[in-house]
Design a protein around this motif. Structure first.
Motif, mmCIF file in Angstrom:
data_model
loop_
_atom_site.group_PDB
_atom_site.id
_atom_site.type_symbol
_atom_site.label_atom_id
_atom_site.label_comp_id
_atom_site.label_asym_id
_atom_site.label_seq_id
_atom_site.Cartn_x
_atom_site.Cartn_y
_atom_site.Cartn_z
ATOM 1 N N LYS A 51 -13.311 -4.914 -23.357
ATOM 2 C CA LYS A 51 -14.066 -3.883 -24.079
ATOM 3 C C LYS A 51 -13.239 -3.329 -25.232
ATOM 4 O O LYS A 51 -13.744 -3.127 -26.336
ATOM 5 N N ASP A 52 -11.972 -3.094 -24.981
ATOM 6 C CA ASP A 52 -11.060 -2.595 -26.006
ATOM 7 C C ASP A 52 -11.005 -3.551 -27.195
ATOM 8 O O ASP A 52 -10.903 -3.126 -28.352
ATOM 9 N N LEU A 53 -11.071 -4.843 -26.924
ATOM 10 C CA LEU A 53 -11.007 -5.863 -27.976
ATOM 11 C C LEU A 53 -12.381 -6.209 -28.542
ATOM 12 O O LEU A 53 -12.505 -7.134 -29.349
ATOM 13 N N ASP A 54 -13.407 -5.484 -28.098
ATOM 14 C CA ASP A 54 -14.778 -5.674 -28.573
ATOM 15 C C ASP A 54 -15.302 -7.077 -28.255
ATOM 16 O O ASP A 54 -16.012 -7.694 -29.055
ATOM 17 N N LEU A 55 -14.957 -7.581 -27.070
ATOM 18 C CA LEU A 55 -15.371 -8.923 -26.681
ATOM 19 C C LEU A 55 -16.188 -8.949 -25.388
ATOM 20 O O LEU A 55 -16.667 -10.003 -24.985
ATOM 21 N N LEU A 56 -16.338 -7.810 -24.749
ATOM 22 C CA LEU A 56 -16.949 -7.788 -23.422
ATOM 23 C C LEU A 56 -18.374 -8.338 -23.434
ATOM 24 O O LEU A 56 -18.730 -9.183 -22.603
ATOM 25 N N LYS A 61 -22.160 -13.040 -22.231
ATOM 26 C CA LYS A 61 -23.242 -13.928 -22.661
ATOM 27 C C LYS A 61 -22.852 -15.397 -22.606
ATOM 28 O O LYS A 61 -23.694 -16.257 -22.355
ATOM 29 N N VAL A 62 -21.581 -15.702 -22.814
ATOM 30 C CA VAL A 62 -21.182 -17.085 -23.070
ATOM 31 C C VAL A 62 -20.425 -17.742 -21.918
ATOM 32 O O VAL A 62 -20.678 -18.908 -21.594
ATOM 33 N N SER A 100 -10.818 -21.820 -25.559
ATOM 34 C CA SER A 100 -11.772 -22.465 -26.468
ATOM 35 C C SER A 100 -12.784 -21.460 -27.013
ATOM 36 O O SER A 100 -13.165 -21.506 -28.184
ATOM 37 N N PHE A 101 -13.211 -20.544 -26.142
ATOM 38 C CA PHE A 101 -14.132 -19.486 -26.527
ATOM 39 C C PHE A 101 -13.547 -18.622 -27.640
ATOM 40 O O PHE A 101 -14.209 -18.337 -28.653
ATOM 41 N N LEU A 102 -12.294 -18.229 -27.504
ATOM 42 C CA LEU A 102 -11.651 -17.403 -28.527
ATOM 43 C C LEU A 102 -11.477 -18.169 -29.837
ATOM 44 O O LEU A 102 -11.686 -17.614 -30.921
#
Length: 335
Positions: A51-56, A61-62, A100-102
């Motif tokens: 959440k802190d990294l704005d990725l939650l 979803k992915v 890979s996602f990142l």
């Protein structure tokens, strides 16, 4: 090829650096030696960190992952303790999928990504000339103002510029099919000198597997330790030959230089693994973010400052705690 920043290493630190550089309008190129590398790792990161990294939201979803809401601590002598999380949870990923996602987010954000190996660095008057050998065998020249070294505990960049590499422990781990489908399975941390040395043994429940492993100061201890631990935790397993055991280094945190000239160090290359817990994914990603902020400001000292303001005291205290407690079963048990 010209970029403002060359990022070396496509794990969480390098990918995050590329993502945040792109958000700040800074051109970058990321090179990764092996885009199919699956790092041996427990694969845990707190939901609060995502959440802190704005990725939650994007992760939910992915990616495939397992959610853990409690941990189980097994002392050397005393009865086990279970602790439930409050206000958060732990996500367990397959590292290959997560990395890979990142990288895909970095690519969509505007970073160029190549599979290749850094073989030479030369400092020019106004830039750094990096020689890259691609997987196909082509040789490319990349010119950049900065380099972000996110190439791990075996850093090639540290070798090329004469920097000492980070100190490390050794771990050995393997994946085994989940024996149960219990969604409430905790992350297990087992302490004891019969199966871990200055480390702990673990069982982390992934989506359809258990990540099982242990750690030691010396690689020669790993085989005996993992055998002892499996006998203790999974007595029904009679032969470890049925599993793919993988040994790997994990950084041993100590104070290091955050940059040298225009080369900034991130993640495992800088040894940013929290003492005691040995959690490194979140801290690697934050180091990539902070390095990008410092480059945007054209003030590399800012990188170390914001890191120390945010995490420095915590790392220092945990290191002191680890040095005192670990390696002594009686102290660990009292803790």
């Amino acid at each position: 090829m010209d970029y403002e920043v060359l990022v070396v290493g496509g794990g969480p630190a390098g990918s995050s650096a590329s993502i945040f550089l792109a958000k700040k309008g800074i051109t970058s190129c990321l090179i990764e030696k092996n885009l199919n590398f699956d790092k041996p790792c427990g694969g845990g990161i707190p939901s609060a960190g995502l959440k802190d990294l704005d990725l939650l939201d994007e992760v939910k979803k992915v990616l495939n992952f397992n959610i853990v809401t409690k941990i189980k601590i097994v002392p050397p002598f005393s009865s086990p303790i279970e602790v439930s999380f409050k206000g958060g949870e732990l996500f367990i990923f397959e590292r290959k999928e997560f990395d890979s996602f990142l990288r895909e987010i970095a690519k969509k954000s505007g970073s160029e990504i190549f599979e290749g190996e850094l073989i030479k660095i030369e400092k020019g008057k106004n830039n750094i000339e990096s020689t890259i050998k691609t997987k196909k065998g082509d040789v490319k020249k990349i010119y950049s103002k900065y380099i972000i070294a996110a190439d791990g505990v075996n850093s090639r960049i540290c070798s090329l510029i004469g920097m000492k590499k980070t100190q490390y422990f050794w771990t050995v781990s393997f994946h085994m099919p989940r024996i149960d489908i219990n969604p409430d399975s905790p992350c297990e941390f087992w302490f004891g000198s019969s199966h871990a040395s200055f480390f702990y043994s673990w069982v982390f429940p992934g989506k359809n597997y258990f990540s099982v492993g242990t750690g030691a100061e010396k690689v020669t201890l790993l085989r005996g330790f993992i055998e002892n631990f499996v006998k203790k935790r999974f007595p029904s397993i009679s032969n470890l030959k049925d599993f793919n055991l993988r040994a790997y280094k994990i950084p041993r945190w100590s104070k290091r230089s955050f940059f040298k000239d225009n080369i900034l160090f991130c993640g495992d290359c800088l040894g940013l693994v929290m003492p005691v817990s040995f959690e490194g994914i979140y801290y690697a990603m934050k180091s990539g973010q902070f390095a990008a902020e410092a480059i945007k400001r054209k003030d590399l000292i800012h990188y170390e400052k914001i890191w120390n303001d945010r995490f420095g005291r915590q790392f220092y205290i945990m290191k002191k705690f680890q040095d005192y407690m670990f390696g002594n079963d009686e102290r660990i048990d009292q803790w």
